[in-house]
Write a protein that holds these residues in place. Sequence first.
Motif, PDB file in Angstrom:
ATOM      1  N   VAL A  13     118.036  42.656 -14.762  1.00 19.95           N
ATOM      2  CA  VAL A  13     118.323  42.553 -13.330  1.00 19.95           C
ATOM      3  C   VAL A  13     117.376  41.555 -12.678  1.00 19.95           C
ATOM      4  CG1 VAL A  13     118.313  43.804 -11.139  1.00 19.95           C
ATOM      5  CG2 VAL A  13     119.278  44.875 -13.186  1.00 19.95           C
ATOM      6  N   VAL A  14     116.081  41.664 -12.986  1.00 14.69           N
ATOM      7  CA  VAL A  14     115.096  40.726 -12.422  1.00 14.69           C
ATOM      8  C   VAL A  14     115.380  39.308 -12.916  1.00 14.69           C
ATOM      9  CG1 VAL A  14     112.644  40.123 -12.352  1.00 14.69           C
ATOM     10  CG2 VAL A  14     113.350  42.522 -12.207  1.00 14.69           C
ATOM     11  N   ALA A  16     118.247  38.049 -13.746  1.00 11.40           N
ATOM     12  CA  ALA A  16     119.434  37.541 -13.039  1.00 11.40           C
ATOM     13  C   ALA A  16     119.080  37.078 -11.631  1.00 11.40           C
ATOM     14  CB  ALA A  16     120.507  38.630 -13.000  1.00 11.40           C
ATOM     15  N   LEU A  17     118.220  37.828 -10.944  1.00  9.56           N
ATOM     16  CA  LEU A  17     117.817  37.443  -9.583  1.00  9.56           C
ATOM     17  C   LEU A  17     117.037  36.128  -9.595  1.00  9.56           C
ATOM     18  CD1 LEU A  17     116.734  40.932  -8.170  1.00  9.56           C
ATOM     19  CD2 LEU A  17     118.813  39.650  -7.640  1.00  9.56           C
ATOM     20  N   LEU A  18     116.152  35.958 -10.573  1.00  7.63           N
ATOM     21  CA  LEU A  18     115.396  34.699 -10.678  1.00  7.63           C
ATOM     22  C   LEU A  18     116.329  33.532 -11.004  1.00  7.63           C
ATOM     23  CD1 LEU A  18     112.274  35.981 -12.632  1.00  7.63           C
ATOM     24  CD2 LEU A  18     112.329  35.169 -10.269  1.00  7.63           C
ATOM     25  N   TYR A  19     117.314  33.778 -11.864  1.00  4.42           N
ATOM     26  CA  TYR A  19     118.278  32.729 -12.218  1.00  4.42           C
ATOM     27  C   TYR A  19     119.076  32.302 -10.978  1.00  4.42           C
ATOM     28  CZ  TYR A  19     121.904  30.280 -14.887  1.00  4.42           C
ATOM     29  OH  TYR A  19     122.762  29.340 -15.395  1.00  4.42           O
ATOM     30  N   LEU A  20     119.481  33.291 -10.168  1.00  2.00           N
ATOM     31  CA  LEU A  20     120.231  32.970  -8.942  1.00  2.00           C
ATOM     32  C   LEU A  20     119.366  32.191  -7.951  1.00  2.00           C
ATOM     33  CD1 LEU A  20     122.208  36.307  -8.363  1.00  2.00           C
ATOM     34  CD2 LEU A  20     123.127  34.091  -9.079  1.00  2.00           C
ATOM     35  N   LEU A  21     118.057  32.524  -7.897  1.00  2.00           N
ATOM     36  CA  LEU A  21     117.157  31.780  -7.015  1.00  2.00           C
ATOM     37  C   LEU A  21     117.091  30.312  -7.436  1.00  2.00           C
ATOM     38  CD1 LEU A  21     115.016  31.595  -4.794  1.00  2.00           C
ATOM     39  CD2 LEU A  21     113.317  32.357  -6.483  1.00  2.00           C
ATOM     40  N   PRO A  62     111.240  29.711 -11.408  1.00  2.00           N
ATOM     41  CA  PRO A  62     112.140  30.867 -11.509  1.00  2.00           C
ATOM     42  C   PRO A  62     113.082  30.786 -12.709  1.00  2.00           C
ATOM     43  CG  PRO A  62     112.805  29.433  -9.705  1.00  2.00           C
ATOM     44  CD  PRO A  62     111.470  28.955 -10.162  1.00  2.00           C
ATOM     45  N   SER A  66     113.131  33.452 -15.748  1.00  2.00           N
ATOM     46  CA  SER A  66     114.383  34.149 -16.038  1.00  2.00           C
ATOM     47  C   SER A  66     114.675  34.154 -17.531  1.00  2.00           C
ATOM     48  CB  SER A  66     115.528  33.486 -15.275  1.00  2.00           C
ATOM     49  OG  SER A  66     116.776  34.046 -15.645  1.00  2.00           O
TER      50      SER A  66
END
Length: 337
Positions: A13-14, A16-21, A62, A66
């Motif tokens: 989950v973390v 994925a959030l870094l990848y989206l950033l 990020p 990720s």
Amino acid sequence: MFTALYLLVALPVVAALLYLLALVRVWRTEQMLAVLMLLFWPVGLYALVKYWGEKEAGVRTPLLASFILVAVWAGALAWGAGYQPPDEPMVADDDTEAPADDGIGAQVRRSVALANLPLRGGLVDIPVAKASIDVPKHFRFIDRDALQAAFAGTDDEPEAQTVGWIVHERVDLAGKNAWHVDVDYLADGFVSDETFAAQSRETLLAAGQRATKAVSDQQDAGEPEFSLVDYAEMPRLDPASHTATWVEEIAYAGEHARHALDCYSVRLGRSGALVFTIADALPSQRELCLRSVRLLAGRSSFERGQAYADRSRLLDRKAKYDLVALVTGTFASALVR
């Protein structure tokens, strides 16, 4: 403190959030590349190389973090699933202690095993007992083969008489307060309940206390002593369904003295007995514990011709113990005679 199971969920989950950033920051300058990153994640490797030297773009950190988190997560998952303990030596030196198992590693392996257990609902057949269980809504059944494959050689390995577990869908089996219902089948022959109704509470309790003390005295050194204090729920027989239900209050002695509940429900058949058990429940869970085992026993049934009333006095084998001995725990001594 996070358990290993929570970490296994949190890491991707973390990541994925870094990848989206990183994707959002790429979007500011190259929208087509950002779209490709969203649709096909390996494109992110190209973006990492492309933006490696452009610190002002804010993409490298990020995106790199990720990928590292994904690699750590995948490695932990693969290691936990594929780990095999080393073979024990044929001869051990009494003065040499075996190396202690890595606590975190053991927790990861157990969490992976629990997460991969196959769950079934609806009508579940128990071939060895010639019976079936109509598993209630919100409960799931785990059969013996799955438990054996997951827990062979561990404290959770099923006993010889265990046919499966029944778990509630909201219970995290890896959690501290996890509970499940053990489903056992005692294939020792016909268990009579004819004398049960004549037993007083005092008689049942005294026999149960003697049997519990005998078990406590025979356990391995270092294990806490325990005793049967009382019946939190008096053993009761439903003569129509030949089902008995009761709850024992157990006291543990020693450094971590405490009281716990063991809940039981037994359904008698022509050739044996189905036993539903919740062990070591908190006193505050008394009603949940009692209702769960009683509900499951009530939703179990034997095949046609295999019910208690179908017993043939001439042809069928009779168990060396009756329901009184089964409820009080004194049946174990009858089996070794």
